[in-house]
Write an enzyme that holds these catalytic residues in place. Structure first.
Site, mmCIF file in Angstrom:
data_model
loop_
_atom_site.group_PDB
_atom_site.id
_atom_site.type_symbol
_atom_site.label_atom_id
_atom_site.label_comp_id
_atom_site.label_asym_id
_atom_site.label_seq_id
_atom_site.Cartn_x
_atom_site.Cartn_y
_atom_site.Cartn_z
ATOM 1 N N TYR A 167 0.844 -1.210 0.000
ATOM 2 C CA TYR A 167 0.000 0.000 0.000
ATOM 3 C C TYR A 167 0.877 1.256 0.000
ATOM 4 O O TYR A 167 2.079 1.201 0.199
ATOM 5 C CB TYR A 167 -0.925 -0.012 1.216
ATOM 6 C CG TYR A 167 -2.029 -1.038 1.123
ATOM 7 C CD1 TYR A 167 -3.308 -0.675 0.715
ATOM 8 C CD2 TYR A 167 -1.794 -2.366 1.440
ATOM 9 C CE1 TYR A 167 -4.322 -1.616 0.629
ATOM 10 C CE2 TYR A 167 -2.799 -3.311 1.355
ATOM 11 C CZ TYR A 167 -4.066 -2.932 0.946
ATOM 12 O OH TYR A 167 -5.068 -3.872 0.858
ATOM 13 N N CYS A 345 -11.893 -17.192 0.751
ATOM 14 C CA CYS A 345 -11.731 -15.795 1.162
ATOM 15 C C CYS A 345 -10.782 -15.061 0.213
ATOM 16 O O CYS A 345 -11.218 -14.516 -0.796
ATOM 17 C CB CYS A 345 -11.328 -15.715 2.632
ATOM 18 S SG CYS A 345 -9.974 -16.796 3.113
HETATM 19 FE FE1 SF4 Z 1 -10.704 -18.648 4.314
HETATM 20 FE FE2 SF4 Z 1 -10.395 -20.138 6.530
HETATM 21 FE FE3 SF4 Z 1 -12.704 -20.153 5.243
HETATM 22 FE FE4 SF4 Z 1 -10.565 -21.313 4.135
HETATM 23 S S1 SF4 Z 1 -11.607 -21.955 5.995
HETATM 24 S S2 SF4 Z 1 -12.035 -19.999 3.104
HETATM 25 S S3 SF4 Z 1 -8.947 -19.905 4.861
HETATM 26 S S4 SF4 Z 1 -11.761 -18.411 6.261
#
Ligand code: SF4
Length: 649
Positions: A167, A345
């Site tokens: 950033y 995510c």
């Molecule tokens: Fe993200 Fe953890 Fe969910 Fe995997 S288990 S998608 S790393 S939050």
């Protein structure tokens, strides 16, 4: 200790657990809307102490597509709604405000990118403008105005974001990017002049009776970048301004992407000792430790060792927003673990899609779908298949009060996840099915193992509803579009096998092994290749694509590929598998025939659905199918479809 209150600046926090800002793409019009507010509220309801909203740009040049935008007053009502929702449940809210610098895109901002120097970002590869002195003044003012908006919106704090190599403020602090020769370049005190101006301006804008934090990296792991000792010095200088109430300690850069969001290939809590260095060096600011801290025990250990004052458990709260509440109620086994896969995510975000979670399909749907409601009339539900899809369907249906029977052909639950988790560095995948297994047993699901049933046997159980989750099977014939026209019967006893059989320990190839990816580009091929390399084989990975791992996120590939190549992996790109004859594999590479010596071929591509039971039952009973037996994909889709079937039961 973790659940004891703490005062940070003017904030009284009910405990020391924080959810740090992470872009979700749930924002609407640059501000929290109903979807994002519901997402935040769910985490507040679950018991966390401090929640930080996702990155919000302070200036139009620093916007990130789909994320929040704090550069005008238009964001205030949305943030006010977020603060009210979070406060209703006793948590506190801070807003991350920052500037992307060179890492956004002018295709989105329609403005030249800003950075310390005309050095392009290695990810978006766009040349930024070297900021002029007037730009710097404008930026300082923009940070101050954005901070004041957050105070006006009723938040408890604001977080100055961006002293992180990727950033803008980090692009000034780190010599990896900053090549200036004026008062903002050269020695360290010049390179951090901008961030020092900003924290002072923010403090002046919000006053002494408001709380201000800052997120910073403490190691670039980049050639010519800053190391931890220099960053600790930066933290000391920032602390000495007296403007900051806390510092959140991160790590990594675009030269070390795997460390930015460490996945299951990394040990838990990899950065906490660096947080401890900052904690030992600062006098006034509290310190927050971040990075793959997923269990209460890990978080407690960080505090007990004196490495930080607060602990961020961000992905863990994506996976289970009720982590704190369950821990406080002594329900540790009910806490659904983040398995560190990154698939739902950060990987989703880098595909420009809103985040979800492999183990929590409710992410982003908190307001719209609510909690699973008790069934109006309990039904007899038979689930066939105990992989992730079947387990999830059984769990949700049982939670809703249905009478659930789960029948699994193998002697263990978990399906192909159990096999995939046997690969090197993939063991945490098991967490996804272990949690479901505990839940179905606690919920009283009748589980039958080692029982392969046909349609008559299923109907004999008198089901009101059958959920078929019979999974998929590997094939000895590539099915990828690019692998058309396999010329030789590929099945040669003892010569051709599948990734599934190798990882399951049913087949042990030796010597020279050709692993065929079949264009899926998933963990299947890299996992089996690594297992074979570890077993002493010489491994070539053939793919019809330009490289391997095309479906794996960059944060995982950044550590995976160098490790595979260091172990001796050979790559055959643009290669279409045609067949195997004797000890020679036949490939077509960009239209040209190629013969390769190989003792074994391991097919590691797409699977085929096992859907026969579904079609046998169709028309005889209320039946749905979920997961791989619909179309072979990943555990994320399997759990999502199992969840939907359980909710609809
Ligand atoms: Fe993200 Fe953890 Fe969910 Fe995997 S288990 S998608 S790393 S939050």
């Amino acid at each position: 200790m973790l659940f004891e209150p703490i005062t940070v600046g003017r904030m009284e926090l009910r405990n020391r657990v924080m959810v740090t800002g992470h872009v979700t793409l749930f924002a609407e019009g640059g501000a929290p809307g109903p979807r994002y507010v519901a997402y935040l509220e769910e985490r507040a309801r679950g018991g966390v102490g401090l929640i930080e909203t996702e990155f919000a740009a302070v200036h139009p040049t620093g916007r990130f597509p789909g994320a929040c935008d704090a550069s005008t007053d238009a964001c205030v009502p949305g943030y006010r709604a977020a603060a009210e929702a979070v406060h209703r449940h006793g948590a506190r809210l801070t807003a991350q405000i920052g500037h992307e610098g060179r890492q956004t895109s002018s295709a989105y901002t329609e403005l030249p990118l800003w950075s310390s120097s005309a050095v392009p970002c290695p990810v978006n590869r766009e040349m930024p403008k070297e900021m002029e002195v007037e730009d710097l003044d404008e930026l300082v003012e923009a940070y101050a105005r954005a901070a004041e908006r957050m105070r006006r919106a009723g938040l408890d704090a604001v977080t100055v974001h961006g002293l992180h190599n990727t950033y803008l403020l980090g692009q000034f602090a780190s010599p990896w990017v900053n090549r200036r020769t004026d008062a903002y370049g050269g020695p360290l005190e010049n390179r951090i002049r901008l961030v020092l101006r900003i924290v002072r301006a923010v403090r002046e804008a919000v006053g002494r009776d408001f709380t201000v934090g800052l997120q910073m990296s403490v190691a670039d792991f980049a050639p010519g970048g800053l190391d931890a000792d220099r960053y600790v010095e930066v933290a000391q200088r920032l602390d000495a301004t007296g403007c900051l109430d806390w510092i959140t300690v991160k790590c990594g850069s675009f030269a070390s992407r795997d460390l930015e969001v460490p996945d299951m290939q990394h040990p838990p809590a990899p950065w906490v000792d660096l947080a401890g260095k900052v904690k030992a060096a600062v006098r006034r600011a509290k310190v927050v430790a971040v990075g793959r801290i997923t269990t209460v025990e890990q978080a407690e250990a960080v505090l007990r060792r004196g490495l930080a004052d607060l602990v961020a458990m961000t992905r863990q709260h994506i996976a289970d927003p009720e982590t704190v509440r369950k821990a406080l109620e002594g329900r540790a086994e009910d806490i659904r673990p983040c398995i560190g896969c990154n698939q739902g995510c950060i990987d989703m975000l880098f595909r420009a899609r809103p985040i979800t979670c492999t183990v929590n399909p409710g992410v982003g749907k908190e307001g719209e779908r609510g909690r699973a409601v008790p069934a109006a009339r309990p039904r007899r539900v038979v689930v066939v298949g105990g992989g992730p899809a079947g387990l999830k369907a059984a769990e949700v249906a049982a939670r809703r009060g249905h009478l659930v029977t789960l029948v699994e052909a193998e002697e263990e639950l978990g399906g192909q996840v159990r096999v995939a988790a046997r690969a090197p560095h993939r063991g945490e995948l098991l967490g996804a099915v272990r949690w479901l297994e505990v839940q179905v047993r606690k919920l009283g699901v009748e589980v039958h193992l080692g029982r392969r049933v046909d349609a008559d046997e299923v109907l004999a159980l008198s089901p009101d509803l059958v959920v078929v989750a019979t999974g998929s099977r590997p094939t000895l014939r590539p099915v990828g579009l690019l692998n058309y026209g396999v010329e030789d019967p590929p099945v040669r006893p003892g010569r051709v096998t599948t990734a599934y059989d190798v990882l399951a320990g049913r087949c042990r190839p030796t010597g020279r092994v050709l692993v065929v990816d079949d264009g899926e580009g998933s963990w299947k091929s890299t996992s089996v290749a690594e297992a074979l390399l570890d077993a002493g084989c010489g491994v070539t990975l053939a793919t019809p694509l330009a490289t391997v791992g095309a479906s794996i996120g960059a944060h995982s590939l950044a550590v995976l590929l160098p490790r595979l190549f260091a172990k001796g992996l050979q790559l055959a790109p643009f290669a279409v598998y045609r067949g195997m004859a004797g000890r020679t594999a036949h490939l077509t590479v960009q239209g040209r025939d190629q013969r390769r010596a190989a003792d074994w071929v391991v097919l590691a591509g797409w699977h085929e659905p096992e859907a026969a039971l579904y079609f046998d039952l169709k028309g005889q009973v209320d039946v749905v199918r979920v997961g791989d037996c619909v179309a072979a994909r990943t555990v994320l889709e399997a759990i999502r479809e199992g969840d939907a079937a359980g909710r609809a039961a």
